[in-house]
Design a protein around this motif. Structure first.
Motif, mmCIF file in Angstrom:
data_model
loop_
_atom_site.group_PDB
_atom_site.id
_atom_site.type_symbol
_atom_site.label_atom_id
_atom_site.label_comp_id
_atom_site.label_asym_id
_atom_site.label_seq_id
_atom_site.Cartn_x
_atom_site.Cartn_y
_atom_site.Cartn_z
ATOM 1 N N PRO A 1 51.716 27.929 30.960
ATOM 2 C CA PRO A 1 51.057 28.982 30.193
ATOM 3 C C PRO A 1 50.277 29.940 31.080
ATOM 4 C CG PRO A 1 49.803 26.959 30.046
ATOM 5 C CD PRO A 1 51.066 26.619 30.785
ATOM 6 N N GLY A 2 50.102 31.149 30.575
ATOM 7 C CA GLY A 2 49.331 32.153 31.298
ATOM 8 C C GLY A 2 50.228 33.197 31.940
ATOM 9 N N THR A 3 49.633 34.329 32.268
ATOM 10 C CA THR A 3 50.318 35.414 32.969
ATOM 11 C C THR A 3 49.396 35.920 34.073
ATOM 12 O OG1 THR A 3 49.434 37.277 31.696
ATOM 13 C CG2 THR A 3 51.324 36.086 30.739
ATOM 14 N N PRO A 4 49.906 36.729 35.000
ATOM 15 C CA PRO A 4 49.044 37.258 36.064
ATOM 16 C C PRO A 4 47.901 38.131 35.553
ATOM 17 C CG PRO A 4 51.348 37.447 36.699
ATOM 18 C CD PRO A 4 51.334 37.034 35.247
ATOM 19 N N THR A 5 47.931 38.550 34.280
ATOM 20 C CA THR A 5 46.855 39.385 33.733
ATOM 21 C C THR A 5 45.655 38.567 33.255
ATOM 22 O OG1 THR A 5 47.787 39.369 31.490
ATOM 23 C CG2 THR A 5 48.551 41.091 32.993
ATOM 24 N N ASN A 6 45.703 37.240 33.371
ATOM 25 C CA ASN A 6 44.642 36.392 32.833
ATOM 26 C C ASN A 6 43.438 36.265 33.761
ATOM 27 O OD1 ASN A 6 46.687 35.957 30.944
ATOM 28 N ND2 ASN A 6 46.215 33.806 30.683
ATOM 29 N N ARG A 7 43.335 37.153 34.737
ATOM 30 C CA ARG A 7 42.183 37.226 35.653
ATOM 31 C C ARG A 7 42.028 35.955 36.489
ATOM 32 N NH1 ARG A 7 38.603 39.220 30.716
ATOM 33 N NH2 ARG A 7 39.562 41.243 30.370
ATOM 34 N N LEU A 8 43.133 35.387 36.922
ATOM 35 C CA LEU A 8 43.082 34.240 37.815
ATOM 36 C C LEU A 8 42.317 34.607 39.075
ATOM 37 C CD1 LEU A 8 45.970 34.253 36.221
ATOM 38 C CD2 LEU A 8 46.533 32.412 37.795
ATOM 39 N N HIS A 9 41.438 33.748 39.502
ATOM 40 C CA HIS A 9 40.608 33.927 40.695
ATOM 41 C C HIS A 9 39.597 35.063 40.528
ATOM 42 C CE1 HIS A 9 43.435 31.750 43.782
ATOM 43 N NE2 HIS A 9 43.422 31.137 42.612
ATOM 44 N N GLY A 10 39.524 35.660 39.357
ATOM 45 C CA GLY A 10 38.588 36.750 39.125
ATOM 46 C C GLY A 10 37.511 36.361 38.120
ATOM 47 N N TYR A 11 36.669 37.341 37.789
ATOM 48 C CA TYR A 11 35.659 37.124 36.769
ATOM 49 C C TYR A 11 36.333 37.089 35.392
ATOM 50 C CZ TYR A 11 32.548 38.567 40.565
ATOM 51 O OH TYR A 11 31.889 38.665 41.763
ATOM 52 N N ASP A 12 35.749 36.310 34.484
ATOM 53 C CA ASP A 12 36.228 36.218 33.098
ATOM 54 C C ASP A 12 37.677 35.726 33.004
ATOM 55 O OD1 ASP A 12 33.775 37.050 32.150
ATOM 56 O OD2 ASP A 12 34.363 39.149 31.959
ATOM 57 N N GLU A 13 38.040 34.773 33.851
ATOM 58 C CA GLU A 13 39.355 34.147 33.717
ATOM 59 C C GLU A 13 39.481 33.553 32.312
ATOM 60 O OE1 GLU A 13 41.983 30.490 35.729
ATOM 61 O OE2 GLU A 13 40.077 31.106 36.629
ATOM 62 N N TYR A 14 40.671 33.650 31.747
ATOM 63 C CA TYR A 14 40.843 33.168 30.379
ATOM 64 C C TYR A 14 42.265 32.663 30.153
ATOM 65 C CZ TYR A 14 43.384 37.511 29.381
ATOM 66 O OH TYR A 14 44.304 38.534 29.392
ATOM 67 N N MET A 15 42.428 31.961 29.034
ATOM 68 C CA MET A 15 43.738 31.533 28.563
ATOM 69 C C MET A 15 43.891 31.959 27.115
ATOM 70 S SD MET A 15 46.689 30.053 28.674
ATOM 71 C CE MET A 15 46.685 29.213 30.253
#
Length: 417
Positions: A373-387
């Motif tokens: 699950p998840g896509t590169p737009t989910n703020r991985l390694h960034g602020y406000d990471e989400y699923m």
């Protein structure tokens, strides 16, 4: 089977979302790498779910010390046993996350696991606790639905992927502590990843002779010599751009000069200069062949400029070979069947220029692909990471059917380990 899965997912939706939220609330940031709390939690949770074997595998202390690490390393394995007549499938996601950085930049606290507006927020929500929640959720769906399994389903929650995975999936697979016929490793929900680039890093040093800048002829300027090397690397990069990969999603081998240092003062001829170079290598190339091309380029520069003194070294153990499995491999076909059955979507099969723990399985004879699950737009390694909760649950549907497609089929001997 499809209808049994869909019916059961409705019963466990809240449990899967809650599992992800609870895992986010247990920090497992690497570095430094704190795994005891998350492993204890998962041990209790998966035992309560009725997995047949659940155990935590500590990494030997001597291996931890060899790496210069200050905290213990642990991996967790849990199995839903089949009747032994089908292939086994490993579902692997990592326990560690990157640091959360500045808390004030997060809309919600990074370890809150807050559920808001159809999303679960926090560090690791996608990378990779979201993937782990999906894998556990898929196994839970099959168990709760009472669907018999021919082969084993194995959950592998491993450490240190964010720093290379050597003591996580690498330690388990290389030492025969986890065995399976196939492996599914963390990935994205919009594609199947079947190829990953190799990677190595070089330190290139230019050694000169320091002198007063007013008497420059008495010295050898290490920075100016290094400039020739950098220009040579740029020319080699242009050549490599004309040698593209045939794999969808991969472009060409890349050379990146990421760090440069040298000199002491502007009025001193610099006696040293050093660069750090990162190489990402497509499967059509080998690491050795690209390094050899760099060495040949430097040799030719030295022929034209005998005053050059250039030293090339590999940077520590930061090296992984390119990995790939065939586009028509049975594990890919099994996942495509599940995606089409559940969503009427045929997923693109791609390669990426990064790496993941899938390489440890492939290098040890276990075919592996990346999907989750998840896509590169989910703020991985960034602020406000989400699923996205809808993405999480939809992926659980696909993975549940995929698991059945694998463990309840007869696998031809030539694709078994």
């Amino acid at each position: 089977m499809k209808h049994q899965i869909l019916n059961e997912i409705k019963n466990v939706e809240d449990e899967i979302v809650s599992l992800l939220s609870q895992m986010i609330q247990i920090p497992s940031v690497n570095p430094p790498g704190e795994y005891e709390a998350i492993c204890d939690f998962l041990y209790e949770k998966l035992t309560s779910y009725g997995f047949d074997d659940v155990y935590v595998l500590p990494v030997p202390e001597n291996l931890i010390k060899q790496k210069g690490l200050q905290t213990n390393r642990q991996n967790l394995i849990a199995t839903l046993k089949g009747d032994g007549t089908g292939p086994s499938l490993i579902l692997n996601a990592h326990l560690d996350t990157v640091p959360e950085d500045d808390h004030s930049m997060w809309t919600f606290p990074p370890f809150s696991g807050l559920i808001h507006d159809g999303k679960v927020f926090g560090r690791g929500a996608t990378d990779s606790k979201g993937r782990l929640a999906a894998y556990i959720g898929a196994a839970l769906v099959l168990k709760r639905a009472g669907i018999p399994l021919s082969g084993d389903l194995i959950i592998a929650a491993t450490c240190d992927e964010e720093t290379g995975g050597e003591l996580g999936a690498g330690y388990l697979a290389s030492n025969g502590l986890i065995e399976g016929d196939f492996a599914l490793v963390e990935g994205y929900s919009q594609e199947i990843i079947h190829a990953m680039a190799g990677m190595t890093q070089l330190i290139i040093k230019s050694v000169g002779v320091p002198a007063h800048s007013g008497f420059k002829w008495n010295g050898i300027n290490a920075i100016e010599k290094m400039a020739k090397v950098i220009n040579g690397l740029e020319k080699l990069q242009s050549d490599l751009m004309n040698e593209p990969s045939n794999i969808n999603g991969m472009k060409y081998t890349t050379i990146n000069v990421g760090v440069i240092s040298g000199g002491t003062k502007s009025n001193v001829v610099p006696g040293s200069c050093e660069i750090e170079v990162d190489l990402r290598i497509i499967p059509e190339h080998s690491i050795d062949s690209i390094v050899e091309r760099i060495e040949n380029m430097v040799f030719n520069l030295k022929v034209d400029d005998p005053d050059m003194n250039i030293i090339i070294q590999k940077k520590g153990e930061a090296e992984t070979t390119p990995t790939i499995i065939e586009r028509n491999h049975p594990i890919i076909e099994a996942l495509q069947k599940a995606s089409i059955a559940m969503n009427n979507v045929e997923l693109p099969i791609v390669g990426v220029m990064g790496q993941s723990d899938s390489r440890w399985f492939i290098q040890n004879g276990i075919p592996a692909i990346n999907y989750g699950p998840g896509t590169p737009t989910n703020r991985l390694h960034g602020y406000d990471e989400y699923m996205e909760i809808s993405d999480l649950l939809n992926t659980v549907k696909v993975i549940s059917l995929f698991c059945l497609n694998i463990v309840n089929q007869t696998v031809e001997s030539e694709v078994k380990r």
